[in-house]
Scaffold this motif. Structure first.
Motif, PDB file in Angstrom:
ATOM      1  N   TYR A  90       0.829  -1.197   0.000  1.00 38.21           N
ATOM      2  CA  TYR A  90       0.000   0.000   0.000  1.00 38.21           C
ATOM      3  C   TYR A  90       0.869   1.255   0.000  1.00 38.21           C
ATOM      4  O   TYR A  90       2.083   1.227   0.258  1.00 38.21           O
ATOM      5  N   ALA A 117      -8.398   2.087  -3.865  1.00 36.45           N
ATOM      6  CA  ALA A 117      -7.491   1.513  -4.853  1.00 36.45           C
ATOM      7  C   ALA A 117      -7.251   2.523  -5.961  1.00 36.45           C
ATOM      8  O   ALA A 117      -8.179   3.187  -6.424  1.00 36.45           O
ATOM      9  N   TYR A 118      -6.002   2.658  -6.365  1.00 37.21           N
ATOM     10  CA  TYR A 118      -5.629   3.599  -7.424  1.00 37.21           C
ATOM     11  C   TYR A 118      -4.751   2.860  -8.416  1.00 37.21           C
ATOM     12  O   TYR A 118      -3.612   2.506  -8.110  1.00 37.21           O
ATOM     13  N   HIS A 122      -3.185  -0.204  -3.514  1.00 36.31           N
ATOM     14  CA  HIS A 122      -4.005   0.095  -2.353  1.00 36.31           C
ATOM     15  C   HIS A 122      -3.433   1.320  -1.639  1.00 36.31           C
ATOM     16  O   HIS A 122      -2.223   1.400  -1.403  1.00 36.31           O
ATOM     17  N   CYS A 123      -4.298   2.265  -1.301  1.00 39.41           N
ATOM     18  CA  CYS A 123      -3.857   3.530  -0.730  1.00 39.41           C
ATOM     19  C   CYS A 123      -4.571   3.792   0.594  1.00 39.41           C
ATOM     20  O   CYS A 123      -5.766   3.550   0.714  1.00 39.41           O
ATOM     21  N   ARG A 207     -10.185  -4.369   2.698  1.00 38.59           N
ATOM     22  CA  ARG A 207     -10.445  -5.140   1.483  1.00 38.59           C
ATOM     23  C   ARG A 207     -11.280  -6.380   1.788  1.00 38.59           C
ATOM     24  O   ARG A 207     -12.207  -6.724   1.044  1.00 38.59           O
ATOM     25  N   LEU A 212     -12.809  -1.301   0.492  1.00 44.48           N
ATOM     26  CA  LEU A 212     -11.724  -0.647  -0.231  1.00 44.48           C
ATOM     27  C   LEU A 212     -12.285  -0.021  -1.502  1.00 44.48           C
ATOM     28  O   LEU A 212     -12.611  -0.709  -2.464  1.00 44.48           O
ATOM     29  N   ASP A 215     -11.787  -0.865  -5.634  1.00 44.24           N
ATOM     30  CA  ASP A 215     -11.109  -2.141  -5.799  1.00 44.24           C
ATOM     31  C   ASP A 215     -12.028  -3.131  -6.489  1.00 44.24           C
ATOM     32  O   ASP A 215     -13.070  -3.515  -5.948  1.00 44.24           O
TER      33      ASP A 215
END
Length: 217
Positions: A90, A117-118, A122-123, A207, A212, A215
């Motif tokens: 992340y 999610a980017y 995962h952020c 998640r 999340l 995602d």
């Protein structure tokens, strides 16, 4: 003792106490990566260069179980995000609030306060105010502790994940930063809406619970 903490290290800029890192992990804390040199240009290098530099750290990352990254000064780019995918679990280079919202009168303006999610990464946004910011607008040690505490409560009201950035090597306002963090976490431990986990655990649980954002995996 401090509750779940992530100690960010800069790989090539400082001498590392590997014994201390091991001891921290044994206490339940997490070690994170804060860049290679704390160079503000690094996030804007090509994805290939960033990837090569991260691959140089694979032994260091594996030895200390490093899962998270935060870019110096929260700087980020598409190529940095792409390089982190598959190498770390992340990233927490995103800020969720601006400096202007942290005042002694109240805490407002928190934006995104849940993991997301980017582009496959995962952020985990940093939701709390930076201690170097609030010391300019909050007077005294008690003011700093109260502001940090209220910011965490504000995140809880939004059912979010609160992450707090503190510079442990610097003096923040009035009082030692470690004691400020300990007092804040002691107060939060009395709040039924809080549970202390590492950053990596927060992302993983979000998640698993389907929380999340963005995602699709």
């Amino acid at each position: 003792s401090l509750r779940r903490q992530r100690q960010m290290c800069i790989r090539d800029s400082y001498k590392h106490d590997h014994g201390l890192y091991r001891a921290m992990r044994e206490m339940g804390h997490e070690i994170g990566l804060h860049g290679l040199h704390h160079n503000y240009r690094d996030p804007f290098l090509s994805s290939e260069v960033i990837s090569t530099r991260l691959d140089r750290l694979s032994d260091f990352i594996e030895t200390h179980g490093i899962q998270g990254y935060r870019s110096p000064c929260y700087l980020k780019s598409h190529q940095l995000m792409e390089a982190l995918v598959g190498r770390l679990a992340y990233d927490s280079s995103f800020r969720a609030a601006a400096k202007s919202v942290w005042t002694s009168d109240g805490v407002e303006g928190i934006g995104l306060c849940v993991p997301f999610a980017y582009r496959g990464l995962h952020c985990l946004p940093c939701t709390g105010p930076d201690d170097l910011e609030i010391r300019d607008v909050v007077e005294g040690r008690d003011g700093i502790v109260n502001t940090l505490f209220r910011s965490a409560l504000s995140t809880a009201d939004k059912a979010g994940v609160h992450t707090q950035v503190l510079h442990l090597e610097r003096h923040s306002g009035s009082g030692d930063v470690v004691s400020i963090l300990k007092e804040m976490t002691d107060r939060l431990s009395c709040e039924v809406d809080f549970r202390f986990v590492t950053c990596a655990e927060a992302v993983r649980e979000a998640r698993q619970l389907g929380l999340l954002l963005g995602d699709s995996a």
